[in-house]
Design an enzyme around this catalytic site. Structure first.
Site, PDB file in Angstrom:
ATOM      1  CB  SER A  77     -29.102  22.917 -39.916  1.00 26.67           C
ATOM      2  OG  SER A  77     -30.200  23.968 -40.286  1.00 26.67           O
ATOM      3  CG  HIS A 134     -33.670  20.582 -42.277  1.00 34.18           C
ATOM      4  ND1 HIS A 134     -33.167  20.749 -41.332  1.00 34.18           N
ATOM      5  CD2 HIS A 134     -33.272  22.212 -42.596  1.00 34.18           C
ATOM      6  CE1 HIS A 134     -33.079  22.094 -40.284  1.00 34.18           C
ATOM      7  NE2 HIS A 134     -32.763  22.824 -41.224  1.00 34.18           N
ATOM      8  CG  HIS A 181     -36.348  26.005 -39.193  1.00 29.92           C
ATOM      9  ND1 HIS A 181     -36.330  25.498 -40.072  1.00 29.92           N
ATOM     10  CD2 HIS A 181     -35.160  25.864 -37.968  1.00 29.92           C
ATOM     11  CE1 HIS A 181     -35.131  24.659 -39.911  1.00 29.92           C
ATOM     12  NE2 HIS A 181     -34.857  25.374 -38.231  1.00 29.92           N
ATOM     13  CE1 TYR A 186     -36.537  28.868 -42.305  1.00 32.56           C
ATOM     14  CE2 TYR A 186     -35.165  28.710 -39.860  1.00 32.56           C
ATOM     15  CZ  TYR A 186     -36.045  28.386 -41.466  1.00 32.56           C
ATOM     16  OH  TYR A 186     -35.219  27.850 -41.699  1.00 32.56           O
ATOM     17  CD  GLU A 187     -39.187  25.780 -43.295  1.00 32.33           C
ATOM     18  OE1 GLU A 187     -39.650  24.799 -43.822  1.00 32.33           O
ATOM     19  OE2 GLU A 187     -38.598  24.933 -42.229  1.00 32.33           O
ATOM     20  CB  ALA A 226     -26.839  25.090 -36.791  1.00 34.09           C
ATOM     21  CG  MET A 254     -33.022  32.088 -36.800  1.00 35.13           C
ATOM     22  SD  MET A 254     -33.132  31.279 -39.058  1.00 35.13           S
ATOM     23  CE  MET A 254     -31.482  32.381 -38.433  1.00 35.13           C
ATOM     24  CB  SER A 255     -34.562  25.077 -33.939  1.00 35.48           C
ATOM     25  OG  SER A 255     -33.683  24.493 -33.873  1.00 35.48           O
ATOM     26  CG  ASN A 260     -22.642  30.784 -37.257  1.00 32.56           C
ATOM     27  OD1 ASN A 260     -23.790  30.118 -37.521  1.00 32.56           O
ATOM     28  ND2 ASN A 260     -23.032  32.490 -37.213  1.00 32.56           N
ATOM     29  CG  HIS A 311     -28.994  27.536 -45.292  1.00 26.05           C
ATOM     30  ND1 HIS A 311     -29.111  27.373 -43.712  1.00 26.05           N
ATOM     31  CD2 HIS A 311     -28.804  26.828 -46.062  1.00 26.05           C
ATOM     32  CE1 HIS A 311     -29.486  26.215 -43.805  1.00 26.05           C
ATOM     33  NE2 HIS A 311     -29.581  25.832 -45.018  1.00 26.05           N
TER      34      HIS A 311
END
Ligand code: HPA
Length: 281
Positions: free
Chosen positions: A35, A66, A88, A90-91, A118, A219-220, A243, A255
């Site tokens: 990201s 993306h 990902h 989560y998609e 990220a 998350m990846s 962050n 995001h």
């Protein structure tokens, strides 16, 4: 059941053949850009560009930030295949779909994978915009049963029970350290923990993650890296710290913030990666 569908060897080979038919380049190194880090693909020379949507069975991202294309060309005289964007878990994709691109890479003859992402900083010494060399990962999502190797093992791709004692290649770690030193880029070293997302962590989640030894959270990456190792690739991983994780409960993570930090990190990441590529035989 989010563990399924399981992608087949035929689907991997169909995708690999489709990619091969669109480029003269024969890459042995692949990069996955996370990201906000996709800008790095603009530095690829003599590039052939293939949108993910034009590759059979390739999952396409629903997330803004993306780009969703393969860029195949040269960087520092090495022939590389760059994934600008990824999908990902989560998609709603299965673990096998999330890691399908890595299988296509394997079938195309990729021997070395550079993964970037990220990530939120759990280690209090990290600041947004910093880079972290991933020395190991914590597969929390896998411990919950979502390991990309769950399902039938395809023997042509790797063994049923692959070793993960040296997930991140020691020689590549050393090259990255050297490159960062030579180019005066601050490069932290730490453990990346992979979660499913898409919600960011609560302060209690973060206190737990810190207690179990994680330095950065995202998350990846972890599923891709497991598949790459299963397939015998050497792996290098770098997190861009977008962050500070919200340990005190007083900061909001968004995001937008993740994408904004990417702009600061791309030049640094590019510098380190160019250094690494330069040092490869
Ligand atoms: N948590 C999880 N994933 C992330 C974060 C975060 O704080 N920042 C970027 N990806």
């Amino acid at each position: 059941m989010t563990n399924q569908p399981f992608m087949t060897l035929e689907q991997m080979d169909a995708a690999a053949e489709a990619v091969r038919s669109r480029t003269q380049h024969r890459p042995t190194i692949a990069l996955i850009l996370g990201s906000g880090l996709g800008g790095l693909a603009d530095s690829i020379e003599n590039a052939d560009i293939i949108p993910f949507s034009e590759i059979p069975h390739w999952p396409t991202s629903t997330v803004w930030g993306h780009a969703g294309r393969l860029v195949i060309g040269e960087l520092e005289k090495q022939v590389v295949m760059v994934m600008q964007g990824r999908v990902h878990f989560y998609e709603g994709y299965s673990m096998s779909q999330v890691t399908f691109p890595v299988r296509v890479m394997q079938r195309m003859g990729i021997e070395m994978l550079v993964v970037t992402n990220a990530a939120g900083a759990i280690n209090p010494d990290y600041a947004p915009g910093d880079l972290m060399l991933i020395t190991d990962n914590l597969n929390l999502i896998g411990m919950m049963g979502f390991n990309p190797l769950v399902g039938p093992n395809i023997e042509e791709l790797g063994v049923r029970f692959p070793d993960m004692s040296q997930t991140y290649d020691r020689a590549l770690l050393e090259l990255a350290r050297q490159a960062a030193r030579e180019r005066s880029v601050l490069l932290h070293e730490g453990v990346y923990v992979g979660l499913s997302g898409p919600s960011f962590e609560s302060p209690a989640d973060l206190r737990f993650l810190r207690a179990v030894g994680a330095d950065a959270v995202g998350m990846s990456t972890v599923p891709e890296v497991i598949v790459a190792r299963h397939g015998g690739m050497r792996v290098l991983g770098i997190s861009g710290i977008s962050n500070k994780a919200n340990l005190d409960g007083n900061t909001i993570t968004s995001h937008e913030e993740v994408l904004e930090a990417g702009k600061v990190m791309v030049p640094k990441l590019e510098s380190v990666l160019r250094g690494v590529l330069n040092k490869l035989p």
